[in-house]
Design a protein around this motif. Structure first.
Motif, PDB file in Angstrom:
ATOM      1  N   PHE A 184       0.844  -1.192   0.000  1.00 59.06           N
ATOM      2  CA  PHE A 184       0.000   0.000   0.000  1.00 59.06           C
ATOM      3  C   PHE A 184       0.880   1.243   0.000  1.00 59.06           C
ATOM      4  N   PHE A 185       0.260   2.390  -0.276  1.00 59.94           N
ATOM      5  CA  PHE A 185       1.007   3.639  -0.370  1.00 59.94           C
ATOM      6  C   PHE A 185       1.458   4.121   0.999  1.00 59.94           C
ATOM      7  N   ASP A 186       2.657   4.664   1.046  1.00 59.18           N
ATOM      8  CA  ASP A 186       3.236   5.214   2.262  1.00 59.18           C
ATOM      9  C   ASP A 186       2.436   6.438   2.714  1.00 59.18           C
ATOM     10  N   GLY A 187       2.412   6.654   4.017  1.00 55.89           N
ATOM     11  CA  GLY A 187       1.787   7.845   4.578  1.00 55.89           C
ATOM     12  C   GLY A 187       0.354   7.651   5.015  1.00 55.89           C
ATOM     13  N   LEU A 188      -0.247   6.505   4.733  1.00 59.03           N
ATOM     14  CA  LEU A 188      -1.641   6.273   5.116  1.00 59.03           C
ATOM     15  C   LEU A 188      -1.763   5.858   6.579  1.00 59.03           C
ATOM     16  N   SER A 223       9.055  -2.959   4.539  1.00 56.78           N
ATOM     17  CA  SER A 223      10.014  -2.153   3.777  1.00 56.78           C
ATOM     18  C   SER A 223       9.260  -1.064   3.026  1.00 56.78           C
ATOM     19  N   LEU A 224      10.020  -0.063   2.613  1.00 53.78           N
ATOM     20  CA  LEU A 224       9.470   1.055   1.854  1.00 53.78           C
ATOM     21  C   LEU A 224      10.328   1.230   0.621  1.00 53.78           C
ATOM     22  N   ASN A 225       9.669   1.255  -0.541  1.00 57.26           N
ATOM     23  CA  ASN A 225      10.405   1.409  -1.797  1.00 57.26           C
ATOM     24  C   ASN A 225       9.597   2.300  -2.735  1.00 57.26           C
ATOM     25  N   PRO A 251       1.028   4.899  10.241  1.00 58.14           N
ATOM     26  CA  PRO A 251       2.432   4.893  10.673  1.00 58.14           C
ATOM     27  C   PRO A 251       3.139   3.649  10.128  1.00 58.14           C
ATOM     28  N   PHE A 252       4.425   3.783   9.808  1.00 53.22           N
ATOM     29  CA  PHE A 252       5.167   2.666   9.231  1.00 53.22           C
ATOM     30  C   PHE A 252       5.139   1.468  10.175  1.00 53.22           C
ATOM     31  N   PRO A 253       4.708   0.288   9.689  1.00 56.27           N
ATOM     32  CA  PRO A 253       4.615  -0.899  10.544  1.00 56.27           C
ATOM     33  C   PRO A 253       5.989  -1.494  10.841  1.00 56.27           C
ATOM     34  N   LEU A 283       5.924   2.925  -1.876  1.00 50.98           N
ATOM     35  CA  LEU A 283       5.053   1.771  -1.671  1.00 50.98           C
ATOM     36  C   LEU A 283       5.573   0.961  -0.485  1.00 50.98           C
ATOM     37  N   VAL A 284       4.697   0.743   0.487  1.00 49.28           N
ATOM     38  CA  VAL A 284       5.043  -0.039   1.675  1.00 49.28           C
ATOM     39  C   VAL A 284       4.736  -1.497   1.390  1.00 49.28           C
ATOM     40  N   ARG A 285       5.677  -2.378   1.742  1.00 50.51           N
ATOM     41  CA  ARG A 285       5.477  -3.835   1.652  1.00 50.51           C
ATOM     42  C   ARG A 285       5.585  -4.375   3.064  1.00 50.51           C
ATOM     43  N   VAL A 286       4.521  -5.054   3.528  1.00 48.61           N
ATOM     44  CA  VAL A 286       4.477  -5.586   4.883  1.00 48.61           C
ATOM     45  C   VAL A 286       4.119  -7.055   4.812  1.00 48.61           C
ATOM     46  N   GLU A 287       4.870  -7.884   5.532  1.00 47.32           N
ATOM     47  CA  GLU A 287       4.514  -9.298   5.690  1.00 47.32           C
ATOM     48  C   GLU A 287       3.999  -9.460   7.103  1.00 47.32           C
ATOM     49  N   ILE A 288       2.810 -10.061   7.233  1.00 48.34           N
ATOM     50  CA  ILE A 288       2.200 -10.287   8.535  1.00 48.34           C
ATOM     51  C   ILE A 288       1.880 -11.755   8.699  1.00 48.34           C
TER      52      ILE A 288
END
Length: 107
Positions: free
Chosen positions: A65-69, A92-94, A71-73, A97-102
């Motif tokens: 998802f887009f950064d800024g929506l 990570s942030l690239n 706080p960074f997880p 675009l934020v990439r999060v594995e949960i």
């Protein structure tokens, strides 16, 4: 249009609901994102978490998802995703675009 502008346009198309994006709720914020799921897959956990979770099955998701929506997880934090609780195992942030594995245990 330079390379960075073209990349931003591609990212917008990636998260677009007409392409790959769907609306989900992450930590109380409704947003468009791309989600990939791995059910009952213990091999996707990082080595750090595998040591503690041998023979425990987990449901894992990768979110984009887009950064800024929100706080960074941060890794290790508990987050809410679509009404269920998960732990962040990588983030990570690239290029905005934020990439999060949960992950969450399957009972």
């Amino acid at each position: 249009m330079d390379f960075k502008e073209a990349l931003k346009a591609d990212l917008a198309a990636f998260v677009n609901p007409d392409e790959f994006g769907d609306e989900h709720v992450f930590d109380g914020v409704s947003m468009m994102m791309v989600v990939a799921e791995d059910e009952n897959d213990e091999t996707k956990l990082s080595t750090k978490y595998q040591l503690f979770m041998e023979d425990v099955f987990a449901k894992n998701k990768r979110l984009h998802f887009f950064d800024g929506l929100v706080p960074f997880p941060e890794v290790g934090n508990k987050v809410e995703f679509d009404g269920d609780y998960y732990y962040v195992i990588s983030s990570s942030l690239n290029e905005g675009l934020v990439r999060v594995e949960i992950t969450a245990h399957v009972t």
